[in-house]
Design an enzyme around this catalytic site. Sequence first.
Site, PDB file in Angstrom:
ATOM      1  N   GLY A  30       0.688  -1.351  -0.071  1.00 17.54           N
ATOM      2  CA  GLY A  30      -0.137  -0.002  -0.088  1.00 17.54           C
ATOM      3  C   GLY A  30       0.868   1.301  -0.051  1.00 17.54           C
ATOM      4  N   LEU A  32       0.428   3.686  -2.185  1.00 20.43           N
ATOM      5  CA  LEU A  32       0.663   3.483  -3.557  1.00 20.43           C
ATOM      6  C   LEU A  32       1.320   4.760  -4.214  1.00 20.43           C
ATOM      7  CD1 LEU A  32      -1.925   1.016  -4.683  1.00 20.43           C
ATOM      8  CD2 LEU A  32       0.265   0.509  -3.865  1.00 20.43           C
ATOM      9  N   HIS A  33       2.399   4.713  -5.087  1.00 14.80           N
ATOM     10  CA  HIS A  33       2.822   5.884  -5.637  1.00 14.80           C
ATOM     11  C   HIS A  33       2.987   5.470  -7.235  1.00 14.80           C
ATOM     12  CE1 HIS A  33       6.385   3.651  -5.411  1.00 14.80           C
ATOM     13  NE2 HIS A  33       6.466   3.554  -4.150  1.00 14.80           N
ATOM     14  N   GLY A  35       5.496   4.590  -8.854  1.00 18.62           N
ATOM     15  CA  GLY A  35       6.270   3.308  -8.869  1.00 18.62           C
ATOM     16  C   GLY A  35       5.380   2.161  -9.082  1.00 18.62           C
ATOM     17  N   HIS A  36       4.367   2.159  -7.953  1.00 16.52           N
ATOM     18  CA  HIS A  36       3.240   0.910  -8.060  1.00 16.52           C
ATOM     19  C   HIS A  36       2.609   0.919  -9.445  1.00 16.52           C
ATOM     20  CE1 HIS A  36       3.957   1.534  -3.611  1.00 16.52           C
ATOM     21  NE2 HIS A  36       4.365   0.262  -3.895  1.00 16.52           N
ATOM     22  N   GLY A 148       9.172  -4.250  -8.487  1.00 16.99           N
ATOM     23  CA  GLY A 148       9.922  -3.053  -8.919  1.00 16.99           C
ATOM     24  C   GLY A 148      11.620  -3.619  -8.674  1.00 16.99           C
ATOM     25  N   LYS A 150      13.568  -1.408  -7.819  1.00 15.95           N
ATOM     26  CA  LYS A 150      14.306  -0.581  -6.727  1.00 15.95           C
ATOM     27  C   LYS A 150      14.457  -1.566  -5.443  1.00 15.95           C
ATOM     28  CE  LYS A 150      11.876   1.763  -3.479  1.00 15.95           C
ATOM     29  NZ  LYS A 150      12.579   1.501  -2.221  1.00 15.95           N
ATOM     30  N   SER A 187       7.339   4.572  -0.646  1.00 13.13           N
ATOM     31  CA  SER A 187       6.269   4.864   0.225  1.00 13.13           C
ATOM     32  C   SER A 187       6.870   5.697   1.379  1.00 13.13           C
ATOM     33  CB  SER A 187       5.529   3.789   0.724  1.00 13.13           C
ATOM     34  OG  SER A 187       4.975   2.858  -0.267  1.00 13.13           O
ATOM     35  N   ARG A 188       8.285   5.171   1.822  1.00 10.54           N
ATOM     36  CA  ARG A 188       8.834   6.017   2.765  1.00 10.54           C
ATOM     37  C   ARG A 188       9.192   7.482   2.404  1.00 10.54           C
ATOM     38  NH1 ARG A 188      11.022   0.680   3.458  1.00 10.54           N
ATOM     39  NH2 ARG A 188      10.637   0.015   5.771  1.00 10.54           N
TER      40      ARG A 188
END
Length: 281
Positions: A30, A32-33, A35-36, A148, A150, A187-188
Amino acid sequence: MHIFHKIEELGNHFSTVSKEESVGMVPTMGALHKGHISLVKKALNDNNHVIVSIFVNPTQFNNAEDLEKYPQTLKEDVALLTEASKKIIVFAPSAQEIYKSGIKSDTYNFGGLEKVMEGEFRDGHFDGVGTIVEKLFDIGKPDNAYFGEKDYQQLQIIKKLVSLKKIPVNIIGCPIVREESGLAMSSRNERLTPELRTEASFIYKTLNDAKQKFGTKSALEVTKWVTEQFAKNKLLELEYFTITNADNLQTIKRKIKTKKYRAFIAVYAKDIRLIDNIALN
Ligand code: PAF
């Protein structure tokens, strides 16, 4: 948009779907940004049905405070997914629904992939990731699953997991999506103050400079240079920087022209831990 909280509801939904139709899954925690959303768009493009799971998995957190502070934004996540496509199926279970017989991880041997970098600094993290991903694949039975780059180490571990457990799913790695400043989307990032968010672009800038230097310098020299850059930085604290073989993720001592290498970094901005990586050749 379907939102299911129970495994049974998801199973009932798919019991009416033809076996000929493909299912894509995007496992997330969750918050979400973009990237997601890039993973979701790829999944929508490749499959007849797409499940996005939203579950903050307690067993992959080695730090109770990090788990407690992890953003939980289901309403906003659903709004973002609806914008991408109304046909997405959201699976947002409770911890009790997933861990029926207690919140604990299985243990895995990923052939050493789990012992370095995130595995070294976050004890038990990849047992937690392996446990939840295996459960989610068992529940959703996807043909394709999207992760991803990342979390490149996680991606390699999930590829290993499906090969070890013979799970019939294609694992698809997708490129890192970055903020305009170069900072990898995470998300961080939402927890960073404006000052730290600006400063955090230093991470990707340093990775790019390290990549350039790796053309002419040894892995040891580049690592020393990166360490020195962070020692001068007052706001960011380097946890690790390492140059590894891109396949087995072991730190290299000497470069061999035909091999592929990658640099990995973990940095603290106050108590917020940020990771990134870059292909070096
Ligand atoms: O990358 C993440 O968000 C998580 O590690 C994952 C794969 C959803 C498992 O909880």
